[in-house]
Design a protein around this motif. Structure first.
Motif, PDB file in Angstrom:
ATOM      1  N   THR A 128      38.146  47.364  34.851  1.00  0.00           N
ATOM      2  CA  THR A 128      38.440  48.221  36.054  1.00  0.00           C
ATOM      3  C   THR A 128      39.494  49.106  35.774  1.00  0.00           C
ATOM      4  N   TYR A 129      40.203  49.850  36.451  1.00  0.00           N
ATOM      5  CA  TYR A 129      41.265  50.752  36.066  1.00  0.00           C
ATOM      6  C   TYR A 129      42.612  49.928  36.171  1.00  0.00           C
ATOM      7  N   ASP A 130      43.693  50.561  35.587  1.00  0.00           N
ATOM      8  CA  ASP A 130      44.976  50.470  35.542  1.00  0.00           C
ATOM      9  C   ASP A 130      45.659  50.650  36.884  1.00  0.00           C
ATOM     10  N   PRO A 131      46.808  50.334  37.181  1.00  0.00           N
ATOM     11  CA  PRO A 131      47.387  50.523  38.614  1.00  0.00           C
ATOM     12  C   PRO A 131      47.492  51.879  39.197  1.00  0.00           C
ATOM     13  N   GLU A 132      47.471  52.842  38.026  1.00  0.00           N
ATOM     14  CA  GLU A 132      47.444  54.402  38.534  1.00  0.00           C
ATOM     15  C   GLU A 132      45.940  54.937  38.666  1.00  0.00           C
ATOM     16  N   TRP A 176      41.544  46.508  31.506  1.00  0.00           N
ATOM     17  CA  TRP A 176      41.696  47.811  32.206  1.00  0.00           C
ATOM     18  C   TRP A 176      41.257  48.809  30.880  1.00  0.00           C
ATOM     19  N   ASN A 177      40.541  50.064  31.674  1.00  0.00           N
ATOM     20  CA  ASN A 177      40.108  51.163  30.906  1.00  0.00           C
ATOM     21  C   ASN A 177      41.320  51.893  30.211  1.00  0.00           C
ATOM     22  N   GLN A 226      42.573  47.396  27.490  1.00  0.00           N
ATOM     23  CA  GLN A 226      43.738  46.593  27.458  1.00  0.00           C
ATOM     24  C   GLN A 226      43.604  45.187  28.399  1.00  0.00           C
ATOM     25  N   LEU A 227      43.735  44.258  27.476  1.00  0.00           N
ATOM     26  CA  LEU A 227      43.477  42.664  28.353  1.00  0.00           C
ATOM     27  C   LEU A 227      44.633  42.592  28.903  1.00  0.00           C
ATOM     28  N   VAL A 228      44.389  42.334  30.275  1.00  0.00           N
ATOM     29  CA  VAL A 228      45.564  42.326  31.103  1.00  0.00           C
ATOM     30  C   VAL A 228      45.775  40.807  31.791  1.00  0.00           C
ATOM     31  N   ALA A 229      44.462  40.035  31.608  1.00  0.00           N
ATOM     32  CA  ALA A 229      44.443  38.556  32.105  1.00  0.00           C
ATOM     33  C   ALA A 229      43.477  37.945  31.286  1.00  0.00           C
TER      34      ALA A 229
END
Length: 302
Positions: free
Chosen positions: A138-142, A184-185, A273-276
């Motif tokens: 999915t997307y980043d927080p922004e 995140w993309n 970007q791997l975030v979890a």
């Protein structure tokens, strides 16, 4: 529970066309390799600007039939990518495109942006528990570039991933399931800069203007990129999928423009970007497979 493919990928996007622009090569590559690829689109994109003059009557300030038309565009794009499982969050038209940040449409009762996150997460939890993906994109927080529906998509996707794994939450939605890796993309700054340099060198007159680096969602420093998926073999499929979104995207060769008519590069290699979850590559190296490191799933894609 029915038998599921060994590798299962879920993508959650805001509007039809976002998936093809951001992840078209990745989706085609994993679909061709036999992975289960599920796309969830949160709105119909009713507030989008229309590029072809002959279809301008569909716009929200005229006949307001753009959303229905974009359902067909998305179906054509999925055929181009070989993806057979694509759904709208809560069903087609459940949540309406909120428009750009700060406009009146943000506050409509049915606007996605105006929907409580936990409410919008419910149908996504049910999808997660039924498809049981190991990987979520999915997307980043922004939201990549600040669009309210993209920001809301990030919030809903992350919340649904959390709730889907909670044993005490809504067992009527299915058995709990924990997503092992969340991405995140992203686009590395050096790749974006090279893409614009290529556009200026190869097709300087193809578009009325050229977009700025800041117009590409999710551009970050190269060092923050954890994963790159080489979709070169599927570049044509990605371009075809983007072309299917004809009300929103104009494709010329390996470049494209949105309704602002400013040229941008099409990326056949896509970045994340791997975030979890645990990385599937040694420290300092990038993953080349979204399923890297997952037991029984980390087989190289086609």
């Amino acid at each position: 529970m029915k038998d599921l493919p060994a590798r299962r990928l879920l993508l959650v996007h805001a509007h039809p066309d976002d998936e093809s622009i951001n992840n078209g090569a990745t989706m085609a590559k994993y679909a061709a390799s036999g992975a289960q690829v599920t796309l969830v689109t949160c709105t119909l994109g009713e507030e989008g600007e229309v590029i072809p003059a002959g279809l301008a009557h569909l716009a929200s300030d005229r006949e307001d039939r753009l959303g229905t038309h974009r359902v067909g565009e998305l179906a054509a794009a999925m055929r181009a990518l070989g993806v057979h499982d694509h759904r709208f969050l809560g069903g087609p038209g459940r949540y309406r495109d909120s428009g750009m940040m700060g406009v009146e449409q943000n506050h409509r009762e049915d606007a996605f942006w105006a929907t409580p996150v936990d409410d919008a997460a419910i149908p996504l939890v049910e999808i997660i528990r039924s498809t049981r993906p190991q990987v979520l994109i999915t997307y980043d927080p922004e939201g990549g570039y600040g669009h309210p529906d993209h920001i809301q998509t990030h919030r809903v996707a992350m919340r649904a991933a959390e709730l889907a794994g909670e044993p005490a939450y809504r067992r009527d939605l299915g058995d709990p399931h924990t997503i092992e890796k969340i991405y995140w993309n992203r686009v590395p700054r050096s790749v974006a800069e090279e893409g614009f340099a290529r556009l200026r060198a190869e097709a300087p007159g193809d578009f009325p203007g050229i977009a700025a680096l800041g117009d590409i969602p999710g551009v970050i420093d190269d060092a923050l990129i954890t994963t790159e998926i080489d979709g070169t073999r599927f570049a044509d499929a990605k371009a075809e999928a983007m072309r299917a979104h004809a009300t929103q995207v104009e494709v010329r060769g390996s470049f494209f423009a949105l309704s602002n008519h400013l040229g941008q590069p099409i990326f056949a290699t896509e970045f994340y970007q791997l975030v979890a979850g645990e990385p599937g590559a040694p420290a300092g190296e990038r993953e080349r497979d979204l399923f890297a490191g997952l037991a029984g799933a980390s087989r190289a894609a086609a």
